[in-house]
Design an enzyme around this catalytic site. Structure first.
Site, PDB file in Angstrom:
ATOM      1  N   TYR A 127     -17.841 -29.836 -30.966  1.00  0.00           N
ATOM      2  CA  TYR A 127     -17.959 -28.820 -29.918  1.00  0.00           C
ATOM      3  C   TYR A 127     -19.404 -28.737 -29.429  1.00  0.00           C
ATOM      4  O   TYR A 127     -19.664 -28.690 -28.221  1.00  0.00           O
ATOM      5  CB  TYR A 127     -17.504 -27.470 -30.453  1.00  0.00           C
ATOM      6  CG  TYR A 127     -17.666 -26.324 -29.482  1.00  0.00           C
ATOM      7  CD1 TYR A 127     -16.728 -26.091 -28.480  1.00  0.00           C
ATOM      8  CD2 TYR A 127     -18.760 -25.461 -29.570  1.00  0.00           C
ATOM      9  CE1 TYR A 127     -16.874 -25.044 -27.585  1.00  0.00           C
ATOM     10  CE2 TYR A 127     -18.916 -24.414 -28.687  1.00  0.00           C
ATOM     11  CZ  TYR A 127     -17.968 -24.208 -27.697  1.00  0.00           C
ATOM     12  OH  TYR A 127     -18.120 -23.161 -26.812  1.00  0.00           O
ATOM     13  N   LYS A 148     -26.681 -17.929 -40.937  1.00  0.00           N
ATOM     14  CA  LYS A 148     -25.734 -17.698 -39.837  1.00  0.00           C
ATOM     15  C   LYS A 148     -24.331 -17.668 -40.428  1.00  0.00           C
ATOM     16  O   LYS A 148     -23.773 -18.702 -40.806  1.00  0.00           O
ATOM     17  CB  LYS A 148     -25.846 -18.796 -38.775  1.00  0.00           C
ATOM     18  CG  LYS A 148     -24.958 -18.582 -37.555  1.00  0.00           C
ATOM     19  CD  LYS A 148     -25.179 -19.676 -36.523  1.00  0.00           C
ATOM     20  CE  LYS A 148     -24.320 -19.426 -35.285  1.00  0.00           C
ATOM     21  NZ  LYS A 148     -22.873 -19.527 -35.580  1.00  0.00           N
TER      22      LYS A 148
END
Length: 716
Positions: A47, A129
């Protein structure tokens, strides 16, 4: 860059425009799959590659940037399942960087924007993250009023009722909190919880690739009780609208969120140079495998909030923050074998046995193959995956640790396929008992029809029966269950739930004493018998769940038990229910009552009816009930409310609350919420557009009130 792509510098303007149009459509589709459907088709790395390609073309051809460019879009539009919430401040995405040079460039760009010379201190925070679902929690007057997903950055889905079920999210804030504050962070699931839940869900043929998808799917359940049954967690790390400043720096503000009861990440640190930022990145990356949750990079943010304000935002991301992504954890190895495992409900699950390979610091020897369609190269919707390539024994395969833990085979290396490799033929007979394995229409899973004669299912059913959320009998683990099941000595054999509770009596008359067998001992045997005797009384919901009836997991067991309260009433209702024969047959009143329980549809109801109709099951159940007593369920909710104990049906459009909120409110007040009207319905709340249920209630003489009257009644 793929073999079919030209370098960006070689593209003509026409080629660039065509590719930007194709990239916009493709990235938008993947955004919908990821953010809206929780079912991504490609890896994060693939992606990111699409987005990088799009960005590179836009830099080369700025005049061709489209209105629907991925560089201008955040997330995906919210689905229509939930109500919508407009964010007071947009929830934007972060730009990604992938190399040390990119981090250096990011810091340099911040300094240029602020006109800070190289010798002037500029501090950043660095934190893991979290790979979860972004969430915004709005508090007014210290109370949680709404919770919304990011959605498209401007408008998200209202998931307030589901968020309230997460223990880690405070319902109220202390007095020092601003009157209005939106706390933002990530809903996630620990890997160990994900593994345990995914193993249970494998029996239904519906599994998730990673904890992020499972967390997102859990949060988007229509029934908050389903969400409550999933062990979701929440990290707070940011905020939206506030009526007063939280602090002067990012670090201090996050610590203040922690003081209010939110979980904040203790790996967050302050860095005062690019070198410190990269060192922190590598330290977090080294700990990645040992963390109990998934992370996919490190986020850097300018620490001073006044500088963040000056830096502001681009169209879809802040200038003062970026995400330094980890490289994808992939490796190639050889598929040595495909083995079939048989689960508790007879589900046949293929498992890949691999030549050992290290992926992301972990040695991988097994990987999931999901189901027979996945092996063939067919996706959930019948569409080709891997460009239609099947998976064969002997193939060189690309393995990824999906979600950092559960390895999966992504693809094969076609040029390395052995000449004699043959397509894998999924078995149509159970490898454990030889019974036919059938695949029902609309299902991805093939199941053994052997039922009670299948040893794999029998052992798994016993394991399920004694598991933590069922009878929870300590001392009867996997090894012990297999020992007792395979034992030919009548005084030691356990092949049905009832025999667990007769073990102590059989041992008393036996010459073969359990304490004299390797692996046991006088103390452990005494503890085992005490644990068994301590479970001779269990709540109806646990008892029902322990029976292992297909489609009746913990949540449905609780729904059914809370409706009937006693096992006698439950058994009688399911035994008397008659499954409708054809579209025009509504079924008898017992069926209507069962299928009308909130959250219980025809599939679950049929499973219950068929279980109690089976003679072998009745015999096993009667034997068990001689040893165990199901304890009546306590009524749920406020038993003193005006609707406590009443069966309520909501129909039509509700204007002051969503249907889910209405049901949750009724249950909190001690009412039973049904999905259909029957003679046992006490009250129907009808909104505009109410149709057949309203007519049926009127014909049966059941009291009907509108939404305003409902609020008057429950508030009085």
């Amino acid at each position: 860059m793929s073999k079919t792509q030209k370098p960006v510098d070689e593209l003509s303007a026409e080629e660039a425009a065509d590719e930007l149009a194709a990239l916009a459509a493709e990235i938008a589709r993947h955004d919908r799959l990821y953010h809206g459907d929780d079912a991504p088709e490609i890896s994060d790395a693939d992606y990111d590659a699409l987005r990088l390609r799009n960005a590179a073309i836009e830099v080369k051809f700025p005049e061709l940037v489209r209105e629907d460019s991925p560089s201008r879009v955040v997330g995906a539009a919210p689905s229509g399942t939930f109500g919508q919430v407009v964010h007071a401040k947009p929830m934007l995405s972060l730009d990604n960087v992938f190399s040390d040079e990119d981090v250096t460039d990011f810091v340099a760009s911040v300094r240029r924007f602020l006109a800070f010379p190289a010798d002037r201190e500029l501090a950043f925070t660095a934190e893991p993250k979290i790979d979860g679902l972004s969430m915004s929690l709005r508090y007014e007057g210290g109370r949680l009023v709404t919770a919304a997903t990011r959605g498209d950055g401007t408008t998200g889905e209202n998931v307030t009722a589901n968020i309230r079920t997460i223990d880690e999210i405070p319902q109220t804030l202390p007095a020092d909190a601003p009157d209005i504050v939106e706390v933002r962070g990530e809903v996630y699931m620990r890997r160990d919880d994900f593994i345990a839940l995914n193993e249970r869900m494998a029996e239904t043929g519906r599994t998730f690739a990673n904890p992020r998808n499972f967390a997102a799917g859990s949060l988007r359940q229509k029934d908050p009780e389903m969400t409550r049954s999933r062990p979701l967690k929440f990290f707070a790390y940011a905020w939206g609208e506030t009526s007063a400043p939280l602090a002067e720096t990012q670090f201090e503000a996050v610590r203040r969120l922690g003081s209010w009861g939110f979980r904040v990440n203790d790996h967050m640190a302050i860095c005062r140079s690019v070198e410190e930022m990269l060192a922190r990145y590598r330290a977090i990356e080294a700990e990645r495998a040992s963390l109990p949750y998934d992370i996919d990079g490190v986020v850097y943010k300018v620490d001073r909030l006044d500088l963040q304000e000056r830096l502001g935002f681009r169209s879809r991301s802040p200038r003062w923050a970026t995400a330094h992504k980890f490289p994808a954890e992939k490796a190639t190895t050889v598929l040595n074998a495909i083995e079939i495992q048989v689960g508790r409900t007879g589900a046949l699950t293929p498992v890949a046995r691999l030549e050992p390979v290290t992926v992301g610091g972990v040695v991988v020897t097994n990987a999931t193959l999901h189901n027979e369609d996945y092996i063939k190269g067919i996706g959930q919707n019948g569409q080709p995956i891997r460009e239609g390539r099947d998976i064969r024994v002997g193939d060189t395969v690309l393995v990824q640790r999906a979600g950092d833990v559960i390895p999966q085979i992504l693809d094969i290396v076609p040029e390395k396929r052995p000449a004699d490799a043959e397509p894998y033929v999924f078995p149509d007979k159970c490898p454990a008992c030889g019974s036919h394995a059938v695949r029902e229409e609309g299902e991805a899973v093939r199941r053994c029809t052997g039922g009670l004669i299948c040893p794999a299912q029998a052992v798994e059913r016993l394991r399920h029966f004694v598991s933590r959320n069922a009878f929870d009998i300590e001392g009867l683990g996997e090894k012990q269950i297999e020992f007792f099941f395979n034992n030919e000595d009548p005084s030691l054999r356990i092949r049905s739930p009832a025999e667990i509770f007769t073990l102590k009596a059989r041992q008393a008359d036996s010459l073969t004493k359990l304490e004299n067998i390797d692996g046991f001992g006088a103390t452990s045997v005494k503890k085992l018998f005490a644990a068994i005797d301590g479970r001779r009384e269990v709540p109806v919901s646990r008892f029902l769940f322990a029976l292992g009836i297909r489609h009746i997991g913990e949540t449905n067991a609780k729904r059914i038990a809370r409706h009937y309260l006693s096992f006698e009433a439950l058994r009688r209702g399911a035994s008397e229910a008659e499954i409708p024969q054809g579209k025009g047959d509504p079924g008898n009143s017992a069926w209507q009552e069962l299928v009308g329980i909130n959250g219980i549809g025809a599939i679950v109801a049929e499973a219950a009816v068929e279980f109690f109709a089976e003679a072998h099951n009745r015999e096993a159940l009667d034997a068990l009930l001689k040893e165990v007593t199901p304890v009546d369920e306590e009524p749920v909710g406020d038993v003193s409310s005006p609707v406590a104990g009443k069966t309520v049906v909501f129909t039509g459009a509700l204007e002051r609350m969503s249907r889910d909120e209405a049901k949750a409110m009724a249950e909190r007040l001690g009412a039973k919420v049904a999905g259909s009207v029957s003679k046992k319905t006490d009250l129907v709340v009808a909104g505009p557009g109410a149709g057949s249920k309203l007519k049926q209630a009127t014909d049966l003489g059941i009291e009907v009130i509108d939404e305003d009257q409902w609020f008057e009644r429950v508030s009085g």
